[in-house]
Design a protein around this motif. Structure first.
Motif, PDB file in Angstrom:
ATOM      1  N   VAL A   1      11.656 105.191 153.236  1.00 17.84           N
ATOM      2  CA  VAL A   1      12.323 106.222 154.037  1.00 17.84           C
ATOM      3  C   VAL A   1      13.820 105.933 154.130  1.00 17.84           C
ATOM      4  CG1 VAL A   1      12.368 107.414 156.258  1.00 17.84           C
ATOM      5  CG2 VAL A   1      10.202 106.558 155.361  1.00 17.84           C
ATOM      6  N   LEU A   2      14.148 104.665 154.327  1.00 20.81           N
ATOM      7  CA  LEU A   2      15.549 104.259 154.420  1.00 20.81           C
ATOM      8  C   LEU A   2      16.309 104.610 153.134  1.00 20.81           C
ATOM      9  CD1 LEU A   2      16.186 103.099 157.125  1.00 20.81           C
ATOM     10  CD2 LEU A   2      15.091 100.985 156.366  1.00 20.81           C
ATOM     11  N   LEU A   3      15.718 104.266 152.002  1.00 17.81           N
ATOM     12  CA  LEU A   3      16.380 104.554 150.725  1.00 17.81           C
ATOM     13  C   LEU A   3      16.445 106.059 150.460  1.00 17.81           C
ATOM     14  CD1 LEU A   3      14.957 101.663 148.511  1.00 17.81           C
ATOM     15  CD2 LEU A   3      17.332 102.003 149.225  1.00 17.81           C
ATOM     16  N   GLN A   4      15.432 106.758 150.917  1.00 20.37           N
ATOM     17  CA  GLN A   4      15.399 108.211 150.749  1.00 20.37           C
ATOM     18  C   GLN A   4      16.543 108.889 151.503  1.00 20.37           C
ATOM     19  OE1 GLN A   4      11.625 109.746 152.060  1.00 20.37           O
ATOM     20  NE2 GLN A   4      10.962 110.106 149.956  1.00 20.37           N
ATOM     21  N   VAL A   5      16.735 108.480 152.749  1.00 21.72           N
ATOM     22  CA  VAL A   5      17.802 109.076 153.562  1.00 21.72           C
ATOM     23  C   VAL A   5      19.160 108.783 152.927  1.00 21.72           C
ATOM     24  CG1 VAL A   5      19.004 108.961 155.775  1.00 21.72           C
ATOM     25  CG2 VAL A   5      16.510 109.069 155.718  1.00 21.72           C
ATOM     26  N   ALA A   6      19.345 107.552 152.486  1.00 18.05           N
ATOM     27  CA  ALA A   6      20.614 107.188 151.851  1.00 18.05           C
ATOM     28  C   ALA A   6      20.853 108.017 150.594  1.00 18.05           C
ATOM     29  CB  ALA A   6      20.599 105.693 151.508  1.00 18.05           C
TER      30      ALA A   6
ATOM     31  N   ALA B   1      13.265 115.214 150.221  1.00 22.48           N
ATOM     32  CA  ALA B   1      13.325 114.121 149.247  1.00 22.48           C
ATOM     33  C   ALA B   1      11.925 113.698 148.806  1.00 22.48           C
ATOM     34  CB  ALA B   1      14.080 112.939 149.833  1.00 22.48           C
ATOM     35  N   THR B   2      10.987 113.663 149.744  1.00 21.26           N
ATOM     36  CA  THR B   2       9.620 113.295 149.393  1.00 21.26           C
ATOM     37  C   THR B   2       9.030 114.301 148.420  1.00 21.26           C
ATOM     38  OG1 THR B   2       9.282 112.260 151.538  1.00 21.26           O
ATOM     39  CG2 THR B   2       7.307 112.864 150.307  1.00 21.26           C
ATOM     40  N   ALA B   3       9.245 115.574 148.695  1.00 21.21           N
ATOM     41  CA  ALA B   3       8.729 116.610 147.797  1.00 21.21           C
ATOM     42  C   ALA B   3       9.374 116.507 146.422  1.00 21.21           C
ATOM     43  CB  ALA B   3       8.969 117.989 148.399  1.00 21.21           C
ATOM     44  N   ALA B   4      10.670 116.221 146.395  1.00 22.81           N
ATOM     45  CA  ALA B   4      11.386 116.131 145.116  1.00 22.81           C
ATOM     46  C   ALA B   4      10.843 114.983 144.268  1.00 22.81           C
ATOM     47  CB  ALA B   4      12.875 115.945 145.358  1.00 22.81           C
ATOM     48  N   GLU B   5      10.578 113.863 144.916  1.00 22.21           N
ATOM     49  CA  GLU B   5      10.029 112.718 144.196  1.00 22.21           C
ATOM     50  C   GLU B   5       8.649 113.020 143.645  1.00 22.21           C
ATOM     51  OE1 GLU B   5      10.067 108.384 145.623  1.00 22.21           O
ATOM     52  OE2 GLU B   5      11.059 109.538 147.193  1.00 22.21           O
ATOM     53  N   HIS B   6       7.825 113.562 144.514  1.00 23.10           N
ATOM     54  CA  HIS B   6       6.468 113.928 144.131  1.00 23.10           C
ATOM     55  C   HIS B   6       6.487 114.945 142.994  1.00 23.10           C
ATOM     56  CE1 HIS B   6       2.141 114.729 144.970  1.00 23.10           C
ATOM     57  NE2 HIS B   6       2.470 115.920 144.487  1.00 23.10           N
ATOM     58  N   ALA B   7       7.397 115.902 143.110  1.00 15.30           N
ATOM     59  CA  ALA B   7       7.490 116.980 142.124  1.00 15.30           C
ATOM     60  C   ALA B   7       7.814 116.428 140.752  1.00 15.30           C
ATOM     61  CB  ALA B   7       8.555 117.973 142.552  1.00 15.30           C
ATOM     62  N   THR B   8       8.739 115.485 140.700  1.00 19.65           N
ATOM     63  CA  THR B   8       9.131 114.918 139.425  1.00 19.65           C
ATOM     64  C   THR B   8       7.959 114.209 138.772  1.00 19.65           C
ATOM     65  OG1 THR B   8      11.293 114.578 140.376  1.00 19.65           O
ATOM     66  CG2 THR B   8      10.854 113.489 138.302  1.00 19.65           C
ATOM     67  N   ARG B   9       7.196 113.510 139.598  1.00 17.56           N
ATOM     68  CA  ARG B   9       6.043 112.803 139.053  1.00 17.56           C
ATOM     69  C   ARG B   9       4.996 113.767 138.526  1.00 17.56           C
ATOM     70  NH1 ARG B   9       6.761 109.029 143.099  1.00 17.56           N
ATOM     71  NH2 ARG B   9       5.069 109.654 144.468  1.00 17.56           N
ATOM     72  N   ALA B  10       4.830 114.866 139.232  1.00 19.77           N
ATOM     73  CA  ALA B  10       3.785 115.818 138.850  1.00 19.77           C
ATOM     74  C   ALA B  10       4.153 116.589 137.593  1.00 19.77           C
ATOM     75  CB  ALA B  10       3.521 116.783 140.005  1.00 19.77           C
ATOM     76  N   ALA B  11       5.458 116.683 137.331  1.00 18.43           N
ATOM     77  CA  ALA B  11       5.941 117.590 136.284  1.00 18.43           C
ATOM     78  C   ALA B  11       5.405 117.263 134.884  1.00 18.43           C
ATOM     79  CB  ALA B  11       7.466 117.614 136.270  1.00 18.43           C
ATOM     80  N   ASP B  12       5.450 116.001 134.514  1.00 12.70           N
ATOM     81  CA  ASP B  12       4.975 115.656 133.176  1.00 12.70           C
ATOM     82  C   ASP B  12       4.505 114.210 133.086  1.00 12.70           C
ATOM     83  OD1 ASP B  12       7.379 114.439 133.476  1.00 12.70           O
ATOM     84  OD2 ASP B  12       8.075 114.853 131.453  1.00 12.70           O
ATOM     85  N   GLY B  13       3.869 113.884 131.995  1.00 19.03           N
ATOM     86  CA  GLY B  13       3.297 112.560 131.822  1.00 19.03           C
ATOM     87  C   GLY B  13       4.318 111.445 131.795  1.00 19.03           C
TER      88      GLY B  13
END
Lengths: 226, 226
Positions: A150-155, B157-169
DNA sequence: ACCTGAACACCGTTCAAGT
DNA sequence: ACCTGAACACCGTTCAAGT
Protein backbone atom coordinates in the motif's frame (compact mmCIF):
# COMPACT_ATOMS: atom_id res chain seq x y z
CA UNK A 1 40.66 2.38 -57.21
CA UNK A 2 40.04 0.15 -54.26
CA UNK A 3 40.73 3.05 -51.91
CA UNK A 4 37.90 4.98 -53.53
CA UNK A 5 35.41 2.14 -53.44
CA UNK A 6 32.24 3.17 -51.62
CA UNK A 7 32.40 2.10 -48.00
CA UNK A 8 29.29 0.99 -46.15
CA UNK A 9 27.45 3.83 -44.40
CA UNK A 10 29.98 5.32 -42.00
CA UNK A 11 29.10 5.68 -38.33
CA UNK A 12 31.07 8.71 -37.41
CA UNK A 13 29.65 9.39 -33.96
CA UNK A 14 30.23 5.95 -32.50
CA UNK A 15 33.73 4.94 -33.63
CA UNK A 16 33.60 1.33 -32.50
CA UNK A 17 30.08 -0.03 -32.36
CA UNK A 18 29.91 -1.86 -29.04
CA UNK A 19 28.32 -5.28 -28.77
CA UNK A 20 24.72 -5.27 -27.64
CA UNK A 21 23.89 -6.30 -24.09
CA UNK A 22 20.96 -6.00 -21.73
CA UNK A 23 22.92 -3.57 -19.60
CA UNK A 24 23.97 -1.43 -22.54
CA UNK A 25 20.44 -1.25 -23.83
CA UNK A 26 19.02 -0.18 -20.48
CA UNK A 27 21.85 2.34 -20.03
CA UNK A 28 21.13 3.93 -23.38
CA UNK A 29 17.39 3.89 -22.71
CA UNK A 30 17.85 5.76 -19.42
CA UNK A 31 20.16 8.29 -21.04
CA UNK A 32 17.68 8.82 -23.87
CA UNK A 33 14.83 9.27 -21.37
CA UNK A 34 16.85 11.80 -19.42
CA UNK A 35 17.47 13.90 -22.53
CA UNK A 36 14.26 13.42 -24.52
CA UNK A 37 11.61 12.09 -22.15
CA UNK A 38 10.13 8.60 -21.99
CA UNK A 39 7.77 9.18 -24.90
CA UNK A 40 10.83 9.30 -27.17
CA UNK A 41 12.23 6.05 -25.78
CA UNK A 42 10.69 3.77 -28.37
CA UNK A 43 12.14 0.53 -29.57
CA UNK A 44 12.89 2.16 -32.89
CA UNK A 45 14.57 5.29 -31.50
CA UNK A 46 16.54 3.16 -29.06
CA UNK A 47 17.71 0.85 -31.82
CA UNK A 48 18.74 3.85 -33.90
CA UNK A 49 20.74 5.17 -30.95
CA UNK A 50 22.48 1.79 -30.70
CA UNK A 51 23.12 1.74 -34.42
CA UNK A 52 21.05 -1.33 -35.11
CA UNK A 53 17.53 -2.35 -36.08
CA UNK A 54 14.62 -2.65 -33.66
CA UNK A 55 14.46 -6.42 -34.04
CA UNK A 56 17.87 -6.78 -32.40
CA UNK A 57 16.59 -5.41 -29.10
CA UNK A 58 14.19 -8.29 -28.72
CA UNK A 59 17.11 -10.61 -28.10
CA UNK A 60 17.59 -8.83 -24.76
CA UNK A 61 14.21 -7.44 -23.70
CA UNK A 62 10.86 -9.16 -23.97
CA UNK A 63 8.81 -6.07 -24.77
CA UNK A 64 8.33 -2.41 -23.90
CA UNK A 65 6.95 -3.07 -20.40
CA UNK A 66 9.95 -5.23 -19.65
CA UNK A 67 12.27 -2.43 -20.76
CA UNK A 68 10.46 0.07 -18.55
CA UNK A 69 10.77 -2.21 -15.53
CA UNK A 70 14.51 -2.56 -16.13
CA UNK A 71 14.89 1.22 -16.44
CA UNK A 72 13.03 1.77 -13.18
CA UNK A 73 15.15 -0.81 -11.40
CA UNK A 74 18.27 1.05 -12.52
CA UNK A 75 16.89 4.36 -11.27
CA UNK A 76 15.99 2.84 -7.90
CA UNK A 77 19.70 2.83 -7.11
CA UNK A 78 19.36 6.53 -6.27
CA UNK A 79 16.81 6.03 -3.48
CA UNK A 80 18.15 7.10 -0.07
CA UNK A 81 17.64 4.05 2.14
CA UNK A 82 19.36 5.33 5.31
CA UNK A 83 18.14 8.85 6.09
CA UNK A 84 19.46 10.43 9.29
CA UNK A 85 16.23 10.89 11.27
CA UNK A 86 15.90 9.42 14.76
CA UNK A 87 12.32 8.25 14.79
CA UNK A 88 11.65 5.11 12.70
CA UNK A 89 8.44 6.65 11.41
CA UNK A 90 10.21 9.77 10.22
CA UNK A 91 12.91 7.65 8.58
CA UNK A 92 10.28 5.62 6.78
CA UNK A 93 8.55 8.76 5.52
CA UNK A 94 11.90 9.99 4.23
CA UNK A 95 12.69 6.75 2.42
CA UNK A 96 9.30 6.86 0.74
CA UNK A 97 9.74 10.53 -0.10
CA UNK A 98 13.10 9.71 -1.68
CA UNK A 99 11.48 6.99 -3.78
CA UNK A 100 8.77 9.41 -4.88
CA UNK A 101 11.42 11.99 -5.66
CA UNK A 102 13.19 9.64 -8.06
CA UNK A 103 9.88 9.01 -9.81
CA UNK A 104 9.05 12.74 -9.91
CA UNK A 105 12.32 13.39 -11.68
CA UNK A 106 11.34 10.96 -14.44
CA UNK A 107 7.74 11.84 -15.24
CA UNK A 108 6.92 9.30 -17.90
CA UNK A 109 8.33 6.35 -16.01
CA UNK A 110 6.14 6.97 -12.99
CA UNK A 111 3.09 6.29 -15.08
CA UNK A 112 4.59 3.07 -16.36
CA UNK A 113 5.64 2.08 -12.84
CA UNK A 114 2.02 1.75 -11.73
CA UNK A 115 1.65 -1.28 -13.94
CA UNK A 116 5.09 -2.87 -13.90
CA UNK A 117 6.99 -3.73 -10.74
CA UNK A 118 10.72 -4.18 -11.10
CA UNK A 119 12.26 -7.16 -9.36
CA UNK A 120 15.97 -6.42 -9.31
CA UNK A 121 18.30 -5.91 -6.33
CA UNK A 122 17.47 -2.23 -5.85
CA UNK A 123 13.78 -2.95 -5.61
CA UNK A 124 14.44 -5.78 -3.16
CA UNK A 125 16.59 -3.47 -1.03
CA UNK A 126 13.77 -0.90 -0.95
CA UNK A 127 11.21 -3.48 0.17
CA UNK A 128 13.64 -4.83 2.77
CA UNK A 129 14.26 -1.35 4.16
CA UNK A 130 10.55 -0.58 4.49
CA UNK A 131 9.90 -3.92 6.20
CA UNK A 132 12.82 -3.39 8.59
CA UNK A 133 11.53 0.04 9.61
CA UNK A 134 7.99 -1.26 10.17
CA UNK A 135 9.51 -4.07 12.25
CA UNK A 136 11.55 -1.57 14.25
CA UNK A 137 8.31 0.27 14.93
CA UNK A 138 6.70 -2.83 16.32
CA UNK A 139 4.22 -3.32 13.47
CA UNK A 140 3.05 -6.95 13.48
CA UNK A 141 4.55 -9.05 10.68
CA UNK A 142 1.33 -9.84 8.85
CA UNK A 143 0.32 -6.20 8.73
CA UNK A 144 3.78 -5.10 7.59
CA UNK A 145 3.72 -7.68 4.80
CA UNK A 146 0.50 -6.23 3.40
CA UNK A 147 1.25 -2.63 4.27
CA UNK A 148 4.45 -2.36 2.25
CA UNK A 149 2.42 -2.76 -0.94
CA UNK A 150 0.00 0.00 0.00
CA UNK A 151 2.85 2.35 0.88
CA UNK A 152 4.57 1.80 -2.46
CA UNK A 153 1.26 2.10 -4.27
CA UNK A 154 0.49 5.51 -2.79
CA UNK A 155 3.98 6.75 -3.62
CA UNK A 156 3.85 5.48 -7.19
CA UNK A 157 0.32 6.65 -7.89
CA UNK A 158 1.08 10.13 -6.56
CA UNK A 159 4.14 10.40 -8.78
CA UNK A 160 2.14 9.17 -11.79
CA UNK A 161 -0.54 11.78 -11.26
CA UNK A 162 1.94 14.55 -10.75
CA UNK A 163 3.93 13.38 -13.76
CA UNK A 164 0.93 13.54 -16.05
CA UNK A 165 0.17 17.05 -14.95
CA UNK A 166 3.75 18.17 -15.47
CA UNK A 167 4.01 16.61 -18.91
CA UNK A 168 2.07 19.16 -20.93
CA UNK A 169 -0.27 22.12 -20.78
CA UNK A 170 -3.35 20.09 -21.69
CA UNK A 171 -3.04 18.05 -18.52
CA UNK A 172 -2.65 21.13 -16.39
CA UNK A 173 -5.92 22.36 -17.82
CA UNK A 174 -7.56 19.01 -17.11
CA UNK A 175 -6.46 19.35 -13.50
CA UNK A 176 -7.83 22.87 -13.31
CA UNK A 177 -11.08 21.57 -14.75
CA UNK A 178 -11.28 19.00 -11.98
CA UNK A 179 -10.81 21.71 -9.36
CA UNK A 180 -13.43 23.86 -11.05
CA UNK A 181 -15.85 20.92 -11.00
CA UNK A 182 -15.26 20.42 -7.29
CA UNK A 183 -15.63 24.11 -6.58
CA UNK A 184 -18.77 24.40 -8.69
CA UNK A 185 -20.53 21.50 -6.98
CA UNK A 186 -23.88 22.63 -5.67
CA UNK A 187 -24.23 22.78 -1.90
CA UNK A 188 -27.62 21.11 -2.30
CA UNK A 189 -26.56 17.90 -3.90
CA UNK A 190 -22.99 17.85 -2.61
CA UNK A 191 -23.08 19.25 0.90
CA UNK A 192 -19.81 17.69 2.06
CA UNK A 193 -17.85 18.85 -0.97
CA UNK A 194 -19.26 22.32 -0.44
CA UNK A 195 -18.49 22.21 3.28
CA UNK A 196 -14.84 21.30 2.76
CA UNK A 197 -14.38 23.75 -0.09
CA UNK A 198 -10.83 24.71 -0.89
CA UNK A 199 -9.50 22.27 1.66
CA UNK A 200 -10.05 19.46 -0.85
CA UNK A 201 -7.09 20.65 -2.89
CA UNK A 202 -5.16 22.62 -0.31
CA UNK A 203 -1.58 22.09 0.75
CA UNK A 204 1.68 21.64 -1.10
CA UNK A 205 2.07 18.22 -2.78
CA UNK A 206 4.96 17.33 -0.46
CA UNK A 207 2.88 18.08 2.62
CA UNK A 208 -0.09 16.10 1.41
CA UNK A 209 2.16 13.20 0.49
CA UNK A 210 3.99 13.21 3.82
CA UNK A 211 0.63 13.20 5.57
CA UNK A 212 -0.57 10.34 3.36
CA UNK A 213 2.51 8.29 4.25
CA UNK A 214 1.99 8.91 7.97
CA UNK A 215 -1.68 7.99 7.66
CA UNK A 216 -0.94 4.72 5.87
CA UNK A 217 1.87 3.87 8.30
CA UNK A 218 -0.46 4.48 11.25
CA UNK A 219 -3.23 2.52 9.60
CA UNK A 220 -0.90 -0.38 8.85
CA UNK A 221 0.22 -0.52 12.47
CA UNK A 222 -3.27 -0.18 13.87
CA UNK A 223 -5.37 -2.40 11.65
CA UNK A 224 -5.40 -6.12 12.44
CA UNK A 225 -5.83 -8.63 9.65
CA UNK A 226 -9.37 -10.03 10.07
CA UNK B 1 -28.95 4.92 -66.61
CA UNK B 2 -29.16 7.23 -63.68
CA UNK B 3 -30.39 4.37 -61.53
CA UNK B 4 -27.22 2.44 -62.37
CA UNK B 5 -24.88 5.30 -61.62
CA UNK B 6 -22.28 4.31 -59.05
CA UNK B 7 -23.38 5.40 -55.60
CA UNK B 8 -20.87 6.50 -53.02
CA UNK B 9 -19.59 3.63 -50.81
CA UNK B 10 -22.70 2.17 -49.23
CA UNK B 11 -22.89 1.88 -45.45
CA UNK B 12 -25.04 -1.15 -45.08
CA UNK B 13 -24.67 -1.75 -41.34
CA UNK B 14 -25.63 1.76 -40.21
CA UNK B 15 -28.67 2.65 -42.31
CA UNK B 16 -28.87 6.30 -41.29
CA UNK B 17 -25.54 7.69 -40.21
CA UNK B 18 -26.30 9.57 -37.00
CA UNK B 19 -24.85 12.98 -36.34
CA UNK B 20 -21.69 13.01 -34.28
CA UNK B 21 -21.87 14.10 -30.65
CA UNK B 22 -19.70 13.85 -27.58
CA UNK B 23 -22.18 11.44 -26.03
CA UNK B 24 -22.37 9.26 -29.12
CA UNK B 25 -18.62 9.07 -29.37
CA UNK B 26 -18.18 8.06 -25.74
CA UNK B 27 -21.02 5.53 -26.06
CA UNK B 28 -19.41 3.90 -29.03
CA UNK B 29 -16.01 3.96 -27.36
CA UNK B 30 -17.35 2.14 -24.29
CA UNK B 31 -19.13 -0.43 -26.45
CA UNK B 32 -15.97 -0.97 -28.47
CA UNK B 33 -13.92 -1.37 -25.29
CA UNK B 34 -16.39 -3.87 -23.91
CA UNK B 35 -16.14 -6.02 -27.04
CA UNK B 36 -12.51 -5.59 -28.09
CA UNK B 37 -10.59 -4.19 -25.11
CA UNK B 38 -9.22 -0.69 -24.60
CA UNK B 39 -6.15 -1.30 -26.74
CA UNK B 40 -8.47 -1.48 -29.76
CA UNK B 41 -10.20 1.78 -28.87
CA UNK B 42 -8.01 4.03 -30.96
CA UNK B 43 -9.06 7.25 -32.56
CA UNK B 44 -8.86 5.56 -35.94
CA UNK B 45 -10.87 2.45 -35.02
CA UNK B 46 -13.43 4.59 -33.26
CA UNK B 47 -13.79 6.87 -36.27
CA UNK B 48 -14.22 3.82 -38.50
CA UNK B 49 -16.93 2.55 -36.20
CA UNK B 50 -18.70 5.90 -36.49
CA UNK B 51 -18.29 5.89 -40.24
CA UNK B 52 -16.11 8.97 -40.38
CA UNK B 53 -12.46 9.98 -40.35
CA UNK B 54 -10.31 10.34 -37.25
CA UNK B 55 -10.05 14.11 -37.62
CA UNK B 56 -13.78 14.47 -36.99
CA UNK B 57 -13.48 13.16 -33.45
CA UNK B 58 -11.27 16.07 -32.47
CA UNK B 59 -14.25 18.38 -32.72
CA UNK B 60 -15.63 16.64 -29.60
CA UNK B 61 -12.67 15.27 -27.64
CA UNK B 62 -9.38 17.04 -27.00
CA UNK B 63 -7.17 13.93 -27.16
CA UNK B 64 -6.95 10.30 -26.14
CA UNK B 65 -6.60 11.01 -22.41
CA UNK B 66 -9.68 13.16 -22.53
CA UNK B 67 -11.61 10.36 -24.20
CA UNK B 68 -10.49 7.90 -21.53
CA UNK B 69 -11.61 10.23 -18.76
CA UNK B 70 -15.04 10.56 -20.38
CA UNK B 71 -15.31 6.77 -20.69
CA UNK B 72 -14.43 6.30 -17.03
CA UNK B 73 -16.96 8.91 -15.97
CA UNK B 74 -19.66 7.01 -17.86
CA UNK B 75 -18.67 3.73 -16.22
CA UNK B 76 -18.75 5.32 -12.77
CA UNK B 77 -22.53 5.35 -13.02
CA UNK B 78 -22.42 1.66 -12.06
CA UNK B 79 -20.74 2.23 -8.68
CA UNK B 80 -22.97 1.23 -5.75
CA UNK B 81 -23.09 4.31 -3.54
CA UNK B 82 -25.60 3.10 -0.95
CA UNK B 83 -24.66 -0.40 0.20
CA UNK B 84 -26.81 -1.92 2.94
CA UNK B 85 -24.24 -2.34 5.75
CA UNK B 86 -24.87 -0.79 9.15
CA UNK B 87 -21.43 0.38 10.15
CA UNK B 88 -20.22 3.49 8.29
CA UNK B 89 -16.79 1.96 7.95
CA UNK B 90 -18.17 -1.18 6.38
CA UNK B 91 -20.31 0.86 4.01
CA UNK B 92 -17.27 2.87 2.95
CA UNK B 93 -15.26 -0.28 2.29
CA UNK B 94 -18.15 -1.55 0.16
CA UNK B 95 -18.40 1.66 -1.87
CA UNK B 96 -14.67 1.53 -2.56
CA UNK B 97 -14.88 -2.18 -3.40
CA UNK B 98 -17.66 -1.40 -5.87
CA UNK B 99 -15.53 1.29 -7.50
CA UNK B 100 -12.62 -1.12 -7.76
CA UNK B 101 -14.97 -3.74 -9.18
CA UNK B 102 -16.01 -1.45 -12.02
CA UNK B 103 -12.34 -0.86 -12.82
CA UNK B 104 -11.52 -4.58 -12.61
CA UNK B 105 -14.19 -5.27 -15.20
CA UNK B 106 -12.48 -2.90 -17.63
CA UNK B 107 -8.79 -3.79 -17.40
CA UNK B 108 -7.27 -1.28 -19.76
CA UNK B 109 -9.14 1.68 -18.40
CA UNK B 110 -7.87 1.14 -14.87
CA UNK B 111 -4.35 1.78 -16.06
CA UNK B 112 -5.45 4.97 -17.78
CA UNK B 113 -7.42 6.03 -14.69
CA UNK B 114 -4.25 6.39 -12.65
CA UNK B 115 -3.28 9.38 -14.73
CA UNK B 116 -6.60 10.94 -15.66
CA UNK B 117 -9.30 11.85 -13.17
CA UNK B 118 -12.80 12.29 -14.54
CA UNK B 119 -14.74 15.30 -13.33
CA UNK B 120 -18.32 14.56 -14.30
CA UNK B 121 -21.37 14.10 -12.06
CA UNK B 122 -20.71 10.43 -11.30
CA UNK B 123 -17.23 11.19 -10.05
CA UNK B 124 -18.53 14.05 -7.95
CA UNK B 125 -21.18 11.78 -6.46
CA UNK B 126 -18.52 9.23 -5.55
CA UNK B 127 -16.35 11.83 -3.81
CA UNK B 128 -19.40 13.23 -2.00
CA UNK B 129 -20.37 9.77 -0.78
CA UNK B 130 -16.91 9.03 0.57
CA UNK B 131 -16.74 12.40 2.33
CA UNK B 132 -20.19 11.90 3.83
CA UNK B 133 -19.24 8.50 5.23
CA UNK B 134 -16.00 9.81 6.73
CA UNK B 135 -18.03 12.67 8.25
CA UNK B 136 -20.52 10.20 9.67
CA UNK B 137 -17.59 8.36 11.24
CA UNK B 138 -16.43 11.51 12.96
CA UNK B 139 -13.27 11.96 10.91
CA UNK B 140 -12.12 15.61 11.15
CA UNK B 141 -12.80 17.63 8.00
CA UNK B 142 -9.19 18.40 7.11
CA UNK B 143 -8.20 14.76 7.32
CA UNK B 144 -11.23 13.63 5.33
CA UNK B 145 -10.39 16.17 2.61
CA UNK B 146 -6.93 14.70 2.15
CA UNK B 147 -7.90 11.09 2.88
CA UNK B 148 -10.41 10.78 0.05
CA UNK B 149 -7.58 11.13 -2.48
CA UNK B 150 -5.52 8.40 -0.85
CA UNK B 151 -8.51 6.07 -0.74
CA UNK B 152 -9.24 6.53 -4.44
CA UNK B 153 -5.56 6.22 -5.25
CA UNK B 154 -5.24 2.83 -3.56
CA UNK B 155 -8.37 1.58 -5.28
CA UNK B 156 -7.26 2.76 -8.71
CA UNK B 157 -3.67 1.58 -8.39
CA UNK B 158 -4.79 -1.87 -7.25
CA UNK B 159 -7.10 -2.20 -10.22
CA UNK B 160 -4.37 -1.02 -12.59
CA UNK B 161 -1.94 -3.61 -11.29
CA UNK B 162 -4.49 -6.37 -11.45
CA UNK B 163 -5.55 -5.26 -14.92
CA UNK B 164 -2.04 -5.47 -16.29
CA UNK B 165 -1.65 -8.97 -14.97
CA UNK B 166 -4.95 -10.08 -16.42
CA UNK B 167 -4.25 -8.59 -19.83
CA UNK B 168 -1.87 -11.19 -21.20
CA UNK B 169 0.35 -14.13 -20.38
CA UNK B 170 3.56 -12.11 -20.44
CA UNK B 171 2.39 -10.02 -17.52
CA UNK B 172 1.44 -13.08 -15.50
CA UNK B 173 4.99 -14.31 -15.96
CA UNK B 174 6.36 -10.94 -14.89
CA UNK B 175 4.30 -11.22 -11.70
CA UNK B 176 5.57 -14.75 -11.09
CA UNK B 177 9.10 -13.47 -11.61
CA UNK B 178 8.55 -10.84 -8.94
CA UNK B 179 7.37 -13.49 -6.49
CA UNK B 180 10.33 -15.67 -7.36
CA UNK B 181 12.66 -12.72 -6.72
CA UNK B 182 11.08 -12.14 -3.31
CA UNK B 183 11.22 -15.84 -2.46
CA UNK B 184 14.82 -16.13 -3.61
CA UNK B 185 16.07 -13.21 -1.55
CA UNK B 186 18.91 -14.31 0.65
CA UNK B 187 18.22 -14.37 4.38
CA UNK B 188 21.59 -12.72 4.89
CA UNK B 189 21.02 -9.51 3.00
CA UNK B 190 17.25 -9.46 3.26
CA UNK B 191 16.36 -10.78 6.69
CA UNK B 192 12.89 -9.20 6.88
CA UNK B 193 11.84 -10.42 3.44
CA UNK B 194 13.04 -13.88 4.41
CA UNK B 195 11.29 -13.71 7.79
CA UNK B 196 7.93 -12.82 6.28
CA UNK B 197 8.26 -15.33 3.47
CA UNK B 198 5.05 -16.30 1.73
CA UNK B 199 3.09 -13.80 3.78
CA UNK B 200 4.32 -11.04 1.44
CA UNK B 201 2.04 -12.31 -1.29
CA UNK B 202 -0.55 -14.21 0.70
CA UNK B 203 -4.28 -13.65 0.71
CA UNK B 204 -6.91 -13.24 -1.97
CA UNK B 205 -6.80 -9.88 -3.75
CA UNK B 206 -10.21 -8.95 -2.31
CA UNK B 207 -9.05 -9.64 1.23
CA UNK B 208 -5.85 -7.66 0.85
CA UNK B 209 -7.76 -4.79 -0.72
CA UNK B 210 -10.44 -4.76 1.99
CA UNK B 211 -7.68 -4.68 4.61
CA UNK B 212 -5.91 -1.87 2.73
CA UNK B 213 -9.12 0.18 2.70
CA UNK B 214 -9.64 -0.35 6.43
CA UNK B 215 -6.02 0.56 7.12
CA UNK B 216 -6.23 3.80 5.14
CA UNK B 217 -9.59 4.68 6.70
CA UNK B 218 -8.17 4.15 10.18
CA UNK B 219 -5.04 6.08 9.30
CA UNK B 220 -7.07 8.95 7.90
CA UNK B 221 -9.14 9.15 11.05
CA UNK B 222 -6.16 8.85 13.37
CA UNK B 223 -3.52 11.05 11.76
CA UNK B 224 -3.71 14.79 12.45
CA UNK B 225 -2.54 17.24 9.84
CA UNK B 226 0.79 18.72 11.00
C1' DA C 1 23.51 -18.25 -30.81
C1' DC C 2 23.11 -13.90 -32.14
C1' DC C 3 21.72 -10.51 -35.23
C1' DT C 4 18.97 -8.09 -38.81
C1' DG C 5 16.24 -6.35 -43.21
C1' DA C 6 12.04 -6.01 -44.33
C1' DA C 7 7.53 -6.40 -43.69
C1' DC C 8 2.91 -6.46 -41.23
C1' DA C 9 -0.39 -3.97 -39.25
C1' DC C 10 -1.08 -0.32 -37.32
C1' DC C 11 -0.84 4.63 -34.43
C1' DG C 12 -2.22 10.32 -32.76
C1' DT C 13 -2.74 14.63 -34.38
C1' DT C 14 -2.90 18.64 -37.56
C1' DC C 15 -4.52 21.51 -41.13
C1' DA C 16 -6.11 23.33 -45.36
C1' DA C 17 -10.12 22.90 -47.75
C1' DG C 18 -14.82 22.08 -48.12
C1' DT C 19 -20.04 22.50 -46.74
C1' DA D 1 -19.70 25.93 -37.11
C1' DC D 2 -18.91 21.57 -38.25
C1' DC D 3 -16.69 18.14 -40.81
C1' DT D 4 -13.06 15.71 -43.46
C1' DG D 5 -9.21 13.92 -46.92
C1' DA D 6 -4.87 13.62 -46.82
C1' DA D 7 -0.71 14.00 -44.97
C1' DC D 8 3.07 14.11 -41.34
C1' DA D 9 5.66 11.65 -38.48
C1' DC D 10 5.80 8.01 -36.41
C1' DC D 11 4.76 3.10 -33.66
C1' DG D 12 5.60 -2.56 -31.58
C1' DT D 13 6.56 -6.90 -32.94
C1' DT D 14 7.56 -10.94 -35.91
C1' DC D 15 10.09 -13.85 -38.86
C1' DA D 16 12.79 -15.73 -42.48
C1' DA D 17 17.31 -15.34 -43.68
C1' DG D 18 21.91 -14.48 -42.78
C1' DT D 19 26.58 -14.86 -40.02
Amino acid sequence: MTSNAPRPRSRRERPAKPALSHEGIVDTAVRLMESDGLQRVTMRRLAQELDTGPASLYVYVANTDDLHAAMLERLLGAVELTPPAEDWRERLVQVLASYTHVLFAHPGLARAAVAVRPNGPHYLALVETILALLHEGGVPDGQAAWGVDVLLQVATATAAEHATRAADGTSVRAHDDAIAALRGASADRHPRIAALGDDLYSGAPEQRLAWAFRAVINGTGGTPRT
